[in-house]
Scaffold this motif. Structure first.
Motif, mmCIF file in Angstrom:
data_model
loop_
_atom_site.group_PDB
_atom_site.id
_atom_site.type_symbol
_atom_site.label_atom_id
_atom_site.label_comp_id
_atom_site.label_asym_id
_atom_site.label_seq_id
_atom_site.Cartn_x
_atom_site.Cartn_y
_atom_site.Cartn_z
ATOM 1 N N MET A 121 0.831 -1.205 0.000
ATOM 2 C CA MET A 121 0.000 0.000 0.000
ATOM 3 C C MET A 121 0.865 1.255 0.000
ATOM 4 N N CYS A 122 1.944 1.252 0.770
ATOM 5 C CA CYS A 122 2.829 2.419 0.782
ATOM 6 C C CYS A 122 3.528 2.590 -0.566
ATOM 7 N N ARG A 123 3.921 1.495 -1.169
ATOM 8 C CA ARG A 123 4.601 1.547 -2.461
ATOM 9 C C ARG A 123 3.760 2.258 -3.511
ATOM 10 N N HIS A 124 2.441 2.053 -3.457
ATOM 11 C CA HIS A 124 1.566 2.684 -4.442
ATOM 12 C C HIS A 124 1.001 4.022 -3.953
ATOM 13 N N ALA A 125 0.854 4.180 -2.639
ATOM 14 C CA ALA A 125 0.243 5.403 -2.125
ATOM 15 C C ALA A 125 1.212 6.575 -2.099
ATOM 16 N N ILE A 126 2.459 6.329 -1.751
ATOM 17 C CA ILE A 126 3.398 7.440 -1.585
ATOM 18 C C ILE A 126 3.556 8.266 -2.865
ATOM 19 N N PRO A 127 3.692 7.673 -4.038
ATOM 20 C CA PRO A 127 3.778 8.509 -5.245
ATOM 21 C C PRO A 127 2.530 9.354 -5.498
ATOM 22 N N ALA A 128 1.376 8.911 -4.962
ATOM 23 C CA ALA A 128 0.137 9.665 -5.146
ATOM 24 C C ALA A 128 0.011 10.819 -4.164
ATOM 25 N N MET A 129 0.844 10.834 -3.118
ATOM 26 C CA MET A 129 0.794 11.902 -2.112
ATOM 27 C C MET A 129 1.693 13.042 -2.566
ATOM 28 N N THR A 130 1.332 13.649 -3.673
ATOM 29 C CA THR A 130 2.203 14.630 -4.317
ATOM 30 C C THR A 130 2.405 15.901 -3.498
ATOM 31 N N GLY A 131 1.466 16.214 -2.634
ATOM 32 C CA GLY A 131 1.614 17.395 -1.794
ATOM 33 C C GLY A 131 1.936 17.067 -0.357
ATOM 34 N N GLY A 132 2.437 15.865 -0.114
ATOM 35 C CA GLY A 132 2.683 15.422 1.252
ATOM 36 C C GLY A 132 1.486 14.665 1.787
ATOM 37 N N GLY A 133 1.626 14.114 2.965
ATOM 38 C CA GLY A 133 0.521 13.363 3.538
ATOM 39 C C GLY A 133 0.901 12.682 4.830
ATOM 40 N N SER A 134 0.019 11.804 5.272
ATOM 41 C CA SER A 134 0.225 11.097 6.526
ATOM 42 C C SER A 134 -0.147 9.633 6.339
ATOM 43 N N ILE A 135 0.714 8.751 6.824
ATOM 44 C CA ILE A 135 0.457 7.322 6.824
ATOM 45 C C ILE A 135 0.433 6.850 8.268
ATOM 46 N N VAL A 136 -0.600 6.100 8.615
ATOM 47 C CA VAL A 136 -0.700 5.496 9.943
ATOM 48 C C VAL A 136 -0.831 3.995 9.752
ATOM 49 N N ASN A 137 0.019 3.246 10.434
ATOM 50 C CA ASN A 137 0.003 1.791 10.357
ATOM 51 C C ASN A 137 -0.436 1.206 11.697
ATOM 52 N N THR A 138 -1.277 0.192 11.655
ATOM 53 C CA THR A 138 -1.711 -0.446 12.891
ATOM 54 C C THR A 138 -0.694 -1.477 13.328
ATOM 55 N N GLY A 139 -0.018 -1.175 14.421
ATOM 56 C CA GLY A 139 0.849 -2.133 15.084
ATOM 57 C C GLY A 139 0.062 -2.826 16.177
ATOM 58 N N SER A 140 0.688 -2.989 17.330
ATOM 59 C CA SER A 140 0.033 -3.634 18.466
ATOM 60 C C SER A 140 0.945 -3.500 19.672
ATOM 61 N N GLY A 141 0.355 -3.587 20.863
ATOM 62 C CA GLY A 141 1.197 -3.698 22.049
ATOM 63 C C GLY A 141 2.135 -4.881 21.924
ATOM 64 N N TRP A 142 1.667 -5.934 21.238
ATOM 65 C CA TRP A 142 2.499 -7.120 21.036
ATOM 66 C C TRP A 142 3.506 -6.941 19.908
ATOM 67 N N GLY A 143 3.542 -5.774 19.317
ATOM 68 C CA GLY A 143 4.643 -5.421 18.427
ATOM 69 C C GLY A 143 5.782 -4.783 19.188
ATOM 70 N N LEU A 144 5.538 -4.467 20.462
ATOM 71 C CA LEU A 144 6.528 -3.814 21.312
ATOM 72 C C LEU A 144 6.992 -4.708 22.456
ATOM 73 N N LYS A 145 6.261 -5.780 22.721
ATOM 74 C CA LYS A 145 6.647 -6.795 23.700
ATOM 75 C C LYS A 145 6.063 -8.123 23.232
ATOM 76 N N GLY A 146 6.532 -9.203 23.819
ATOM 77 C CA GLY A 146 6.036 -10.510 23.424
ATOM 78 C C GLY A 146 4.690 -10.836 24.023
ATOM 79 N N GLY A 147 4.034 -11.840 23.444
ATOM 80 C CA GLY A 147 2.766 -12.334 23.960
ATOM 81 C C GLY A 147 2.690 -13.834 23.766
ATOM 82 N N GLY A 148 1.872 -14.490 24.558
ATOM 83 C CA GLY A 148 1.786 -15.937 24.521
ATOM 84 C C GLY A 148 0.925 -16.457 23.390
ATOM 85 N N SER A 149 1.345 -17.565 22.801
ATOM 86 C CA SER A 149 0.578 -18.260 21.766
ATOM 87 C C SER A 149 0.144 -17.315 20.649
#
Length: 251
Positions: A121-149
């Motif tokens: 999505m970024c590969r195709h969206a960034i060229p279309a943001m000709t005047g700048g823009g904002s990208i927000v990606n959904t991570g998770s608390g478990w992207g910053l620490k481990g979690g079980g199973s």
């Protein structure tokens, strides 16, 4: 005043949960919204709800792990609404298993939907943001620490967090900010799917999800408001950050 007047936004995973709440909020705040989801009827329903309230929207069925679909979503935004200013990469799946019970195919699918989709999505969206823009990606608390199973999910969300940082460095001079929002347990269909995968009683699972300083799980609307902040000019000097929205869980 609205936070996104005249902006064009793409929301992936828009048919339910955090994606749906964010698409509706973006529209209320003045944006034209492309609601994308592998659930095509669900995406169309969100777009119809936005239009019924007087907003502008398009619903698109898309598997964001597939590059032609990602290109088509971006093209829809540009052709339907004249440009692109905001991208919310929210589509995601989870498999609640240890590495011993996870198949290679399941690993690949989690990484494709949760990480490859952000790249594409970024590969195709960034060229279309000709005047700048904002990208927000959904991570998770478990992207910053481990979690079980949840080995594949944790790995995928950690990748999203650091991919976000790298994108922020590369594209700051293009006027594009890139940040991740990292929710804790949030009352969405995915949370209920986790309970099902683990064969746990929903009431007990929900009680465990509420075991954090604020004493409850989050709501999709609460996460959507954090996404809106990162997407809007209110966060004009914020890029490369991992915003945790989890009721104090990581604290």
């Amino acid at each position: 005043m609205t936070a996104l007047p005249g902006k064009v936004a793409i929301v992936t995973g828009a048919a339910s949960g955090i994606g749906r709440a964010t698409a509706l909020l973006f529209a209320r705040e003045g944006a034209a919204v492309v609601a994308a989801d592998i659930d095509g009827p669900g995406a169309s329903a969100v777009a119809a709800e936005i239009e019924a309230a007087g907003g502008r929207a398009a619903g698109v069925r898309a598997d964001v792990a597939a590059e032609p679909d990602c290109e088509r979503v971006v093209r829809t935004a540009v052709e339907s609404f004249g440009g692109l200013h905001v991208l919310f990469n929210n589509a995601g799946i989870i498999r609640r298993t240890t590495v011993l019970d996870l198949t290679a195919e399941e690993w690949d699918r989690v990484m494709a939907v949760n990480v490859r989709s952000v790249f594409l999505m970024c590969r195709h969206a960034i060229p279309a943001m000709t005047g700048g823009g904002s990208i927000v990606n959904t991570g998770s608390g478990w992207g910053l620490k481990g979690g079980g199973s949840a080995v594949s999910y944790c790995a995928s969300k950690a990748a999203v967090v650091n991919l976000t940082r790298a994108l922020a460095i590369d594209h700051a001079r293009d006027g594009i900010r890139v940040n991740s929002v990292n929710p804790g347990d949030t009352d969405t269909p995915m949370l209920r799917e986790e309970a099902r995968q683990l064969s746990e009683d929903w009431a007990a699972f929900a009680a465990d999800a509420a075991d954090r300083p604020m004493g409850r799980a989050g709501t999709p609307d609460e996460i959507a408001r954090a996404v809106l902040f990162l997407a809007s000019d209110a966060a004009s000097y914020v890029t490369g950050t991992a915003l945790v929205v989890d009721g104090g869980g990581l604290a």
